[in-house]
Design an enzyme around this catalytic site. Structure first.
Site, PDB file in Angstrom:
ATOM      1  N   SER A   1      -1.911  -5.847   0.133  1.00  0.00           N
ATOM      2  CA  SER A   1      -2.093  -5.987   1.569  1.00  0.00           C
ATOM      3  C   SER A   1      -2.584  -7.374   1.981  1.00  0.00           C
ATOM      4  O   SER A   1      -1.930  -8.369   1.722  1.00  0.00           O
ATOM      5  CB  SER A   1      -3.039  -4.873   2.024  1.00  0.00           C
ATOM      6  OG  SER A   1      -3.203  -4.868   3.396  1.00  0.00           O
TER       7      SER A   1
ATOM      8  N   ASP B   1       1.249  -6.787   3.921  1.00  0.00           N
ATOM      9  CA  ASP B   1       2.235  -5.731   3.640  1.00  0.00           C
ATOM     10  C   ASP B   1       2.727  -5.093   4.938  1.00  0.00           C
ATOM     11  O   ASP B   1       3.353  -4.028   4.920  1.00  0.00           O
ATOM     12  CB  ASP B   1       1.708  -4.688   2.657  1.00  0.00           C
ATOM     13  CG  ASP B   1       0.497  -3.919   3.159  1.00  0.00           C
ATOM     14  OD1 ASP B   1      -0.158  -4.404   4.108  1.00  0.00           O
ATOM     15  OD2 ASP B   1       0.213  -2.842   2.616  1.00  0.00           O
TER      16      ASP B   1
ATOM     17  N   ASN C   1      -9.111  -3.632  12.981  1.00  0.00           N
ATOM     18  CA  ASN C   1      -8.325  -4.693  12.339  1.00  0.00           C
ATOM     19  C   ASN C   1      -6.827  -4.595  12.631  1.00  0.00           C
ATOM     20  O   ASN C   1      -6.044  -5.396  12.133  1.00  0.00           O
ATOM     21  CB  ASN C   1      -8.581  -4.705  10.835  1.00  0.00           C
ATOM     22  CG  ASN C   1      -8.171  -3.398  10.168  1.00  0.00           C
ATOM     23  OD1 ASN C   1      -7.248  -2.725  10.606  1.00  0.00           O
ATOM     24  ND2 ASN C   1      -8.871  -3.033   9.109  1.00  0.00           N
TER      25      ASN C   1
ATOM     26  N   PRO D   1     -20.476  -0.753   1.868  1.00  0.00           N
ATOM     27  CA  PRO D   1     -19.800  -1.435   0.757  1.00  0.00           C
ATOM     28  C   PRO D   1     -18.301  -1.433   1.011  1.00  0.00           C
ATOM     29  O   PRO D   1     -17.750  -0.416   1.445  1.00  0.00           O
ATOM     30  CB  PRO D   1     -20.148  -0.561  -0.465  1.00  0.00           C
ATOM     31  CG  PRO D   1     -20.528   0.766   0.086  1.00  0.00           C
ATOM     32  CD  PRO D   1     -20.975   0.579   1.505  1.00  0.00           C
ATOM     33  N   SER D   2     -17.647  -2.571   0.775  1.00  0.00           N
ATOM     34  CA  SER D   2     -16.192  -2.626   0.959  1.00  0.00           C
ATOM     35  C   SER D   2     -15.522  -1.755  -0.098  1.00  0.00           C
ATOM     36  O   SER D   2     -16.022  -1.605  -1.207  1.00  0.00           O
ATOM     37  CB  SER D   2     -15.717  -4.069   0.813  1.00  0.00           C
ATOM     38  OG  SER D   2     -14.336  -4.087   0.523  1.00  0.00           O
TER      39      SER D   2
ATOM     40  N   THR E   1     -12.316  -2.464  -0.834  1.00  0.00           N
ATOM     41  CA  THR E   1     -11.198  -3.264  -1.333  1.00  0.00           C
ATOM     42  C   THR E   1     -11.636  -4.604  -1.928  1.00  0.00           C
ATOM     43  O   THR E   1     -10.846  -5.281  -2.550  1.00  0.00           O
ATOM     44  CB  THR E   1     -10.182  -3.582  -0.208  1.00  0.00           C
ATOM     45  OG1 THR E   1     -10.862  -4.313   0.812  1.00  0.00           O
ATOM     46  CG2 THR E   1      -9.582  -2.327   0.381  1.00  0.00           C
TER      47      THR E   1
HETATM   48  P1  NG1 Z   1     -12.813  -2.277   3.209  1.00  0.00           P
HETATM   49  O1  NG1 Z   1     -12.635  -3.409   2.249  1.00  0.00           O
HETATM   50  O2  NG1 Z   1     -13.187  -0.965   2.590  1.00  0.00           O
HETATM   51  O3  NG1 Z   1     -13.676  -2.679   4.356  1.00  0.00           O
HETATM   52  C1  NG1 Z   1     -10.518  -2.897   4.427  1.00  0.00           C
HETATM   53  C2  NG1 Z   1     -10.579  -2.697   5.918  1.00  0.00           C
HETATM   54  C3  NG1 Z   1     -10.197  -1.269   6.226  1.00  0.00           C
HETATM   55  C4  NG1 Z   1      -8.843  -0.901   5.633  1.00  0.00           C
HETATM   56  C5  NG1 Z   1      -8.779  -1.304   4.173  1.00  0.00           C
HETATM   57  C6  NG1 Z   1      -7.431  -1.115   3.560  1.00  0.00           C
HETATM   58  C7  NG1 Z   1     -12.133  -3.687   7.545  1.00  0.00           C
HETATM   59  C8  NG1 Z   1     -13.536  -3.868   7.956  1.00  0.00           C
HETATM   60  N1  NG1 Z   1     -11.921  -2.952   6.445  1.00  0.00           N
HETATM   61  O4  NG1 Z   1     -11.378  -1.971   3.836  1.00  0.00           O
HETATM   62  O5  NG1 Z   1     -10.242  -1.077   7.589  1.00  0.00           O
HETATM   63  O6  NG1 Z   1      -7.807  -1.446   6.385  1.00  0.00           O
HETATM   64  O7  NG1 Z   1      -9.192  -2.654   3.961  1.00  0.00           O
HETATM   65  O8  NG1 Z   1      -6.560  -2.184   3.735  1.00  0.00           O
HETATM   66  O9  NG1 Z   1     -11.238  -4.200   8.211  1.00  0.00           O
HETATM   67 ZN    ZN Z   2      -2.039  -3.926   4.856  1.00  0.00          ZN
END
Ligand code: NG1
Ligand code: ZN
Length: 542
Positions: free
Chosen positions: A64, A278, A372, A498-499, A501
């Site tokens: 992505s 993507d 986003n 916590p993220s 990704t």
């Molecule tokens: P994480 O990294 O968990 O914040 C990000 C986006 C999600 C989602 C995923 C999948 C933000 C704050 N977070 O997740 O909304 O789109 O990537 O691509 O934008």
């Molecule tokens: Zn994407």
């Protein structure tokens, strides 16, 4: 079944001993060189899931919006949804099993899910434009064939195109023809029909300048252009011919940095949008006459689309239950506008479209968008049938027109998942139909200034959250700290999580002024750094 062949062939995609990966917000995602074994194994998992559901399962190789060096994998369930939550756990244990344990893990999953191993299986494979994607998708295919299952390699496709194809294959093509061409035909037909309902363009500029993030979205939009004829004039930039994927461009860059992609000149009144790597996310933007940059993110998109649908429902006299689903990242102004002015119920879920999608399924019409720019609209079976029946009926011309517009909206929207191309077309159609400039659309409500930051910590799992990620449970003291900081500012709000990704903790803050939002985000980052085991230098003020 004897898993001996699978285990033997796995040696060619051997897992580096000791490497542990987590299934994140949207599947596995990390440096491409760590993913070969994961891909082979996700090929295996897709086969198990396909056997269990007696349906085609999709595997998309993409990371992505992540940098070009990363890669990842997203699994697509039968109706084009993301992989069922219960299977994420299997994905994790399969990806992390040492070679000698592979057969046991496969057997365990098969038993727990009562998978009939004799059942046929079919996997649809797709990939983005990353240099690593071709080999990694071959690893997926190797996994599928090691299991003796069938597959179709759709090659370079956007994530939403693969979701669409999976859904078509599993609905006996009721959803559409299960090819990329079928996708172009379905969407362009609905778009052209919808566009035809507008008497003139009004002040709405016809040209939309599209930042393809140097990725698959650019490639596919180019392919689609002949289908759109002159209805939508697209000027592509960051189309992948020179620049690097997601590098200083793309929806994530524009949203997080709150500035235009690098290397473009923007004139007032021009309309821009950016896709991610993507093509499942989109954001719009423009500059005003004093060169001030304005972003129209997922919240503005959700508002535009839900207002449009609500107005049509009123015109045709249908009282279908509509709701908007957001996450904690939604701008406070958008939530207030939707609830107070539009009188639309709004729900907040955890980050990740699987959560929003799930919640949206509870309404007749569920409009879901992450701030986003990742989102879509779901129409329940009843809602869809009611609208289609109505569009066929003889009635007052204005009403009939509105019913037709609703029907075309259903066909233009990719209901399986957020889709930059489909979302762009619905937005372009609405702007023309409502004779809106991008500035007028933007003026519907004013975003609260906000800031998103990242903090590096030794182990982001120390942060546990509750209340749709709006409050922290651990580490102790962090939430109290955030509460105190938030009190210092007007119209303020902040949270951390916590993220899923990236290996970071994300910080979000909003307040009455940009200066205050920045200050609050910085102070909260410091609290995270000190209380959650920050590494490296403490965050610096903005
Ligand atoms: P994480 O990294 O968990 O914040 C990000 C986006 C999600 C989602 C995923 C999948 C933000 C704050 N977070 O997740 O909304 O789109 O990537 O691509 O934008
Ligand atoms: Zn994407």
């Amino acid at each position: 079944m004897d898993f001996a062949t699978i285990v033997k062939l796995s040696a060619q995609h051997a897992k580096p001993a000791g490497l542990i990966l987590q299934y994140g917000t949207a599947g596995f995602r990390t440096k491409a060189e760590h993913l070969d074994h994961v891909m082979y194994r996700m090929g295996l998992l897709a086969v198990l899931r396909s056997k269990q559901t007696t349906s085609t399962i999709g595997v998309m190789v993409t990371a992505s919006h992540n940098p070009e060096e990363d890669n990842g994998v997203k699994l697509v369930d039968p109706l084009g949804e993301m992989l069922a939550a219960a299977w994420e756990e299997y994905a994790t244990s399969l990806a992390n099993a040492e070679e000698q344990d592979l057969a046991t893990v496969l057997r365990d999953i098969s038993q727990k899910e009562s998978v009939s191993l004799q059942q046929d299986a079919f996997v649809a494979v797709g990939r983005d434009t990353r240099p690593s994607s071709e080999n990694l998708s071959q690893a997926v295919i190797d996994g599928v064939t090691a299991f003796g299952a069938q597959y179709h390699d759709y090659g370079l496709v956007t994530t939403p195109q693969l979701h669409y194809i999976v859904c078509c294959r599993n609905t006996k093509e009721q959803y559409g023809t299960s090819t990329v061409k079928g996708y172009y035909q379905k969407l362009s037909k609905a778009f052209t029909e919808l566009r035809k309902q507008a008497s003139s363009y009004g002040d709405s500029p016809r040209v939309v300048k599209v930042d393809g993030a140097n990725g698959i979205g650019a490639l596919k939009l180019k392919e689609m252009q002949p289908y759109l004829q002159k209805e939508c004039l697209i000027e592509l930039f960051h189309d992948g011919t020179t620049g690097k994927l997601n590098c200083a461009c793309g929806a994530d860059f524009v949203k997080v940095q709150q500035k235009p992609p690098r290397g473009i000149k923007m004139q007032p009144n021009e309309k821009f949008c950016s896709f991610d790597g993507d093509a499942d996310r989109i954001v719009y933007y423009y500059v005003d006459s004093s060169s001030q940059f304005h972003l129209l993110d997922g919240d503005k998109i959700a508002t535009l689309i839900s207002t449009f649908i609500k107005e049509l429902l009123v015109k045709v006299g249908l009282s279908l239950k509509m709701a908007v689903i957001q996450t904690a990242y939604a701008n406070g102004s958008s939530t207030r506008y939707l609830e107070e002015t539009m009188k639309v119920p709004v729900y907040c879920t955890k980050t990740g479209v699987k959560h929003l999608h799930h919640k949206a399924q509870e309404s007749d019409i569920g409009v879901y968008f992450e701030a986003n720019g990742h989102g879509t609209v779901l129409f329940s079976k009843t809602a869809e049938e009611t609208i289609r029946q109505l569009a066929k009926r003889e009635m007052d011309a204005e009403k009939k027109k509105a019913a037709k517009m609703l029907e075309n909206t259903i066909d233009l929207i990719n209901q399986t998942v957020g889709d930059a191309i489909s979302d762009m077309l619905i937005i372009e159609a609405i702007l023309v139909l409502k004779k809106l400039t991008v500035q007028q659309w933007d003026a519907v409500y004013t975003d609260l200034p906000n800031r998103q930051l990242k903090v590096k910590v030794a182990d982001r799992r120390v942060i546990d959250t509750t209340d749709a990620e709006r409050r922290v449970v651990t580490p102790p003291g962090l939430q109290e700290n955030i509460d105190e900081l938030v009190k210092k500012y007007r119209l303020s709000r902040a949270f951390v999580r916590p993220s899923g990704t990236e290996d970071v903790v994300r910080v979000y803050a909003e307040a009455d002024t940009q200066g205050n939002a920045d200050a609050l985000a910085h102070e909260v980052s410091l609290a995270v750094f000190h209380l959650a085991g920050g590494i490296g230098e403490p965050p610096k003020p903005l």
